[in-house]
Design a protein around this motif. Structure first.
Motif, PDB file in Angstrom:
ATOM      1  N   VAL A 200     -31.314  41.626  -5.949  1.00 26.64           N
ATOM      2  CA  VAL A 200     -30.832  40.271  -6.248  1.00 26.64           C
ATOM      3  C   VAL A 200     -30.292  39.604  -4.988  1.00 26.64           C
ATOM      4  CG1 VAL A 200     -29.061  38.935  -7.466  1.00 26.64           C
ATOM      5  CG2 VAL A 200     -30.347  40.698  -8.689  1.00 26.64           C
ATOM      6  N   LEU A 201     -29.448  40.314  -4.255  1.00 20.79           N
ATOM      7  CA  LEU A 201     -28.827  39.734  -3.063  1.00 20.79           C
ATOM      8  C   LEU A 201     -29.868  39.445  -1.980  1.00 20.79           C
ATOM      9  CD1 LEU A 201     -25.654  42.014  -2.917  1.00 20.79           C
ATOM     10  CD2 LEU A 201     -25.714  39.576  -3.497  1.00 20.79           C
ATOM     11  N   ALA A 202     -30.818  40.358  -1.779  1.00 23.27           N
ATOM     12  CA  ALA A 202     -31.841  40.154  -0.753  1.00 23.27           C
ATOM     13  C   ALA A 202     -32.698  38.934  -1.070  1.00 23.27           C
ATOM     14  CB  ALA A 202     -32.721  41.401  -0.641  1.00 23.27           C
ATOM     15  N   VAL A 203     -33.122  38.814  -2.313  1.00 21.89           N
ATOM     16  CA  VAL A 203     -33.969  37.680  -2.702  1.00 21.89           C
ATOM     17  C   VAL A 203     -33.166  36.383  -2.692  1.00 21.89           C
ATOM     18  CG1 VAL A 203     -35.386  36.712  -4.560  1.00 21.89           C
ATOM     19  CG2 VAL A 203     -35.519  39.151  -4.039  1.00 21.89           C
ATOM     20  N   ALA A 204     -31.888  36.447  -3.058  1.00 23.99           N
ATOM     21  CA  ALA A 204     -31.045  35.253  -3.050  1.00 23.99           C
ATOM     22  C   ALA A 204     -30.953  34.659  -1.649  1.00 23.99           C
ATOM     23  CB  ALA A 204     -29.651  35.595  -3.576  1.00 23.99           C
ATOM     24  N   VAL A 205     -30.725  35.511  -0.649  1.00 22.84           N
ATOM     25  CA  VAL A 205     -30.659  35.036   0.736  1.00 22.84           C
ATOM     26  C   VAL A 205     -31.993  34.407   1.130  1.00 22.84           C
ATOM     27  CG1 VAL A 205     -30.428  35.742   3.144  1.00 22.84           C
ATOM     28  CG2 VAL A 205     -28.887  36.685   1.421  1.00 22.84           C
ATOM     29  N   LEU A 317     -37.048  40.962 -12.719  1.00 23.27           N
ATOM     30  CA  LEU A 317     -35.788  40.463 -13.269  1.00 23.27           C
ATOM     31  C   LEU A 317     -34.789  40.157 -12.159  1.00 23.27           C
ATOM     32  CD1 LEU A 317     -33.933  39.905 -15.710  1.00 23.27           C
ATOM     33  CD2 LEU A 317     -33.329  42.339 -15.683  1.00 23.27           C
ATOM     34  N   ALA A 318     -34.706  41.054 -11.173  1.00 29.66           N
ATOM     35  CA  ALA A 318     -33.800  40.831 -10.047  1.00 29.66           C
ATOM     36  C   ALA A 318     -34.198  39.588  -9.259  1.00 29.66           C
ATOM     37  CB  ALA A 318     -33.795  42.056  -9.133  1.00 29.66           C
ATOM     38  N   SER A 319     -35.491  39.457  -8.981  1.00 27.21           N
ATOM     39  CA  SER A 319     -35.960  38.292  -8.234  1.00 27.21           C
ATOM     40  C   SER A 319     -35.701  37.007  -9.005  1.00 27.21           C
ATOM     41  CB  SER A 319     -37.458  38.436  -7.940  1.00 27.21           C
ATOM     42  OG  SER A 319     -37.713  39.542  -7.096  1.00 27.21           O
ATOM     43  N   GLY A 320     -36.012  37.022 -10.309  1.00 23.91           N
ATOM     44  CA  GLY A 320     -35.798  35.829 -11.115  1.00 23.91           C
ATOM     45  C   GLY A 320     -34.336  35.430 -11.182  1.00 23.91           C
ATOM     46  N   THR A 321     -33.458  36.417 -11.324  1.00 22.47           N
ATOM     47  CA  THR A 321     -32.027  36.134 -11.361  1.00 22.47           C
ATOM     48  C   THR A 321     -31.565  35.492 -10.052  1.00 22.47           C
ATOM     49  OG1 THR A 321     -31.653  38.014 -12.851  1.00 22.47           O
ATOM     50  CG2 THR A 321     -29.746  37.170 -11.643  1.00 22.47           C
ATOM     51  N   ALA A 322     -32.027  36.043  -8.930  1.00 23.27           N
ATOM     52  CA  ALA A 322     -31.631  35.510  -7.624  1.00 23.27           C
ATOM     53  C   ALA A 322     -32.140  34.090  -7.420  1.00 23.27           C
ATOM     54  CB  ALA A 322     -32.166  36.421  -6.516  1.00 23.27           C
ATOM     55  N   ILE A 323     -33.409  33.868  -7.747  1.00 24.67           N
ATOM     56  CA  ILE A 323     -34.000  32.547  -7.518  1.00 24.67           C
ATOM     57  C   ILE A 323     -33.417  31.512  -8.470  1.00 24.67           C
ATOM     58  CG2 ILE A 323     -36.178  31.263  -7.483  1.00 24.67           C
ATOM     59  CD1 ILE A 323     -37.560  33.945  -6.827  1.00 24.67           C
ATOM     60  N   ALA A 342     -23.237  23.757   2.849  1.00 30.21           N
ATOM     61  CA  ALA A 342     -23.706  24.639   1.775  1.00 30.21           C
ATOM     62  C   ALA A 342     -24.566  25.771   2.306  1.00 30.21           C
ATOM     63  CB  ALA A 342     -24.493  23.822   0.745  1.00 30.21           C
ATOM     64  N   PHE A 343     -25.193  25.575   3.472  1.00 32.49           N
ATOM     65  CA  PHE A 343     -26.064  26.602   4.023  1.00 32.49           C
ATOM     66  C   PHE A 343     -25.299  27.813   4.563  1.00 32.49           C
ATOM     67  CE2 PHE A 343     -30.410  24.954   4.016  1.00 32.49           C
ATOM     68  CZ  PHE A 343     -31.115  26.150   4.057  1.00 32.49           C
ATOM     69  N   LEU A 344     -23.976  27.800   4.453  1.00 35.37           N
ATOM     70  CA  LEU A 344     -23.199  28.986   4.793  1.00 35.37           C
ATOM     71  C   LEU A 344     -23.235  30.039   3.675  1.00 35.37           C
ATOM     72  CD1 LEU A 344     -20.076  27.280   6.411  1.00 35.37           C
ATOM     73  CD2 LEU A 344     -21.793  28.673   7.602  1.00 35.37           C
ATOM     74  N   ILE A 345     -23.766  29.682   2.520  1.00 34.91           N
ATOM     75  CA  ILE A 345     -23.804  30.574   1.362  1.00 34.91           C
ATOM     76  C   ILE A 345     -24.459  31.931   1.666  1.00 34.91           C
ATOM     77  CG2 ILE A 345     -25.022  30.863  -0.852  1.00 34.91           C
ATOM     78  CD1 ILE A 345     -22.328  29.552  -1.050  1.00 34.91           C
ATOM     79  N   PRO A 346     -25.538  32.016   2.485  1.00 37.79           N
ATOM     80  CA  PRO A 346     -26.106  33.336   2.756  1.00 37.79           C
ATOM     81  C   PRO A 346     -25.126  34.325   3.380  1.00 37.79           C
ATOM     82  CG  PRO A 346     -27.684  31.643   3.372  1.00 37.79           C
ATOM     83  CD  PRO A 346     -26.397  30.941   3.030  1.00 37.79           C
ATOM     84  N   LEU A 347     -24.072  33.842   4.054  1.00 38.37           N
ATOM     85  CA  LEU A 347     -23.159  34.759   4.747  1.00 38.37           C
ATOM     86  C   LEU A 347     -22.432  35.715   3.788  1.00 38.37           C
ATOM     87  CD1 LEU A 347     -21.658  32.452   7.531  1.00 38.37           C
ATOM     88  CD2 LEU A 347     -23.632  34.000   7.635  1.00 38.37           C
ATOM     89  N   PRO A 348     -21.781  35.227   2.726  1.00 36.79           N
ATOM     90  CA  PRO A 348     -21.150  36.189   1.809  1.00 36.79           C
ATOM     91  C   PRO A 348     -22.165  37.055   1.071  1.00 36.79           C
ATOM     92  CG  PRO A 348     -20.945  33.945   0.967  1.00 36.79           C
ATOM     93  CD  PRO A 348     -21.431  33.840   2.375  1.00 36.79           C
ATOM     94  N   LEU A 349     -23.366  36.531   0.834  1.00 34.25           N
ATOM     95  CA  LEU A 349     -24.408  37.338   0.183  1.00 34.25           C
ATOM     96  C   LEU A 349     -24.822  38.498   1.080  1.00 34.25           C
ATOM     97  CD1 LEU A 349     -26.677  34.509  -1.295  1.00 34.25           C
ATOM     98  CD2 LEU A 349     -24.907  35.825  -2.471  1.00 34.25           C
ATOM     99  N   LEU A 350     -24.988  38.221   2.373  1.00 29.14           N
ATOM    100  CA  LEU A 350     -25.344  39.272   3.329  1.00 29.14           C
ATOM    101  C   LEU A 350     -24.218  40.297   3.461  1.00 29.14           C
ATOM    102  CD1 LEU A 350     -26.964  37.013   6.064  1.00 29.14           C
ATOM    103  CD2 LEU A 350     -28.148  38.829   4.800  1.00 29.14           C
ATOM    104  N   ALA A 351     -22.986  39.814   3.472  1.00 28.78           N
ATOM    105  CA  ALA A 351     -21.845  40.727   3.588  1.00 28.78           C
ATOM    106  C   ALA A 351     -21.778  41.669   2.386  1.00 28.78           C
ATOM    107  CB  ALA A 351     -20.550  39.928   3.714  1.00 28.78           C
ATOM    108  N   LEU A 352     -22.000  41.129   1.192  1.00 30.84           N
ATOM    109  CA  LEU A 352     -21.960  41.952  -0.012  1.00 30.84           C
ATOM    110  C   LEU A 352     -23.115  42.948  -0.033  1.00 30.84           C
ATOM    111  CD1 LEU A 352     -20.639  42.614  -2.700  1.00 30.84           C
ATOM    112  CD2 LEU A 352     -21.938  40.736  -3.739  1.00 30.84           C
TER     113      LEU A 352
END
Length: 369
Positions: A200-205, A317-323, A342-352
């Protein structure tokens, strides 16, 4: 037989890669065509994600009732209809319906790909076809920007994905591969949950950049056609990153250099407002993001004791949830603040992602021969 199946899956993922890489440019162009703010068009990526979720729920049942070759054929036809609908839409509803159909059809293609490329060389074959798909994605924003510069809506470039999908539907047959069988073993729920969250996190980024990179470039003052052309920077970085493969530096987990590159690219995209800096950031982010999905999906699929079809469905399911969540949340922040912030959002996703991966050994992914 192997070469024929590889060709068909490569054809499927290349067409899908073209459509996904063109999704962000399509959102930006559609916002201009309909005279709507780009943050209101987040529903387009959400429709694609909903398609993935539908297949995640129904995929195992489909593979029990239909032959895998039939699922491949249906997926290619549905994806082709969705591409044509999005390309030719003159209204918001038809465009969203196109995104939904691309999601459903594309998810069916992703569902069957690892099942068809089975055997001892599966990892190398999957790496090879995904690298081809990433390379194909480079041309999507270029094609959309080129068509748009000629005076027609750049979304017409999406029609280029329709002929290969129709060819795939004609070639696909019930003899393409085995249908998966159930497994009686059980896997620990905590391992499955952690593996799922990592995907989920990888696809979200990744999809924060896929969906909103062109809009971010347009916000720097670049004309829409130029922004679509420069938007190829992210898929170029992705293609190069996947061709290189995960980086192994002095025993570090490959997640560390990947996350550092993606973080550097994110900062360039967000903190600077010059088109050159944003474009360079997209290339750098693409290099870093490229191995995240292969690494996390390989770890998920490697969990023992789960039926292959269920593993593939969990990945969808993971990909769909992220997208569904990440680009929409970024759009909401852009409406509240601005797209640059708003484009700073990937930073906490990458950290997690790094935090829940640091105590796990990465799954080795074989490089293509």
């Amino acid at each position: 037989m192997t070469t024929r199946v590889d060709f068909r899956i490569g054809l499927a993922l290349s067409a899908l890669g073209f459509l996904l890489a063109g999704l962000g440019a399509s959102v930006a162009v559609l916002a201009r065509d309909l005279d709507k703010p780009t943050d209101e068009l987040a529903l387009l990526s959400s429709a694609f994600a909903i398609g993935l979720l539908i297949v995640a729920v129904t995929g195992p049942l489909l593979l029990r009732t239909l032959h895998i070759g039939t699922v491949l054929r249906v997926g290619s036809l549905v994806c082709g209809v969705g591409a044509a609908s999005l390309a030719l839409a003159h209204g918001f509803v038809l465009a969203v319906a196109g995104g939904l159909l691309i999601g459903i059809g594309g998810a069916l293609l992703v569902l069957v790909a690892p099942l068809l490329l089975h055997g001892p060389t599966a990892a190398a074959r999957l790496t090879r076809v995904n690298a081809v798909a990433s390379a194909t994605g480079i041309f999507a924003p270029l094609a959309i920007g080129g068509v748009d510069s000629l005076g027609a809506t750049g979304r017409l470039a999406l029609l280029a994905a329709v002929p290969p999908l129709l060819l795939l539907a004609a070639l696909a047959g019930p003899g393409d591969g085995p249908s998966p069988h159930d497994s009686s073993q059980r896997a620990p729920g905590s391992h499955v949950l952690r593996g799922w969250v990592r995907v989920v996190l990888a696809v979200a980024v990744e999809f924060c950049f896929v969906v909103w990179a062109v809009a971010r470039l347009a916000a720097t003052g670049v004309p829409m056609a130029g922004a679509a052309l420069l938007g190829s920077a992210f898929p170029i970085g992705m293609a190069v990153g996947r061709a290189i493969g995960p980086l192994h530096l002095r025993g570090w987990s490959p997640m560390i250099p990947a996350a550092l590159l993606a973080t550097g690219g994110t900062l360039l995209v967000s903190l600077f407002d010059a088109p050159a800096a944003v474009t360079a950031g997209l290339v750098l982010a693409g290099l870093g993001v490229a191995p995240l999905y292969p690494l996390t999906i390989a770890a998920l699929v490697a969990i023992p004791g789960i039926n292959p079809a269920r593993l593939a469905a969990l990945g969808a399911l993971a990909s769909g949830t992220a997208i569904l969540l990440a680009p929409s949340f970024l759009a909401a922040l852009a409406g509240w603040l601005d797209l640059r912030t708003a484009f700073l959002i990937p930073l906490p996703l990458l950290a997690l992602l790094w935090a829940i991966s640091r105590d796990r050994k990465p799954v080795a992914v074989k490089e293509p021969a």
